[in-house]
Design a protein around this motif. Structure first.
Motif: not given
Length: 114
Positions: A87-95
């Motif tokens: 699972v890869q993702a970016r933090l919504a608060a700090d892309p």
């Protein structure tokens, strides 16, 4: 004597970081009934793997607002009773901050998130 949440917070009890909190939430989320039905998957392998990837991705996008740009990819392995996913993702608060996790499930069992 049992202490409440506010007592623990005021006393400086260990605070968990955002990534650790997300991992704990994903662990609970993926093990919730109805998120991923692995009993049906056995009959559709290997073609059904894309469906599982999409189900995991949609569950994360719907129930974990701290993550954005989520992608889920099956990681082939040697154990026929274990399914691994990245699972890869970016933090919504700090892309600029990315998060890469490995989740796996041993059939028929529960998900683990590392």
């Amino acid at each position: 004597m049992r202490r409440g949440l506010f007592d623990r917070l005021e006393s400086g009890a260990r605070q968990i970081g955002e990534a650790e909190s997300i991992v704990a939430h994903l662990h609970a989320l993926l093990n919730a009934r109805g998120i991923v039905d692995l009993t049906d998957l056995v009959h559709t392998l290997p073609d059904g793997m894309r469906s599982v990837e999409l189900t995991i991705k949609k569950a994360i996008e719907s129930h974990e607002p701290r993550l954005a740009q989520v992608s889920v990819r099956h990681l082939p392995g040697d154990d026929a009773l274990r399914l691994d996913f990245q699972v890869q993702a970016r933090l919504a608060a700090d892309p600029r901050r990315a998060l890469r996790l490995r989740t796996w499930v041993r059939l028929p069992g529960r998900f683990r998130v590392d």
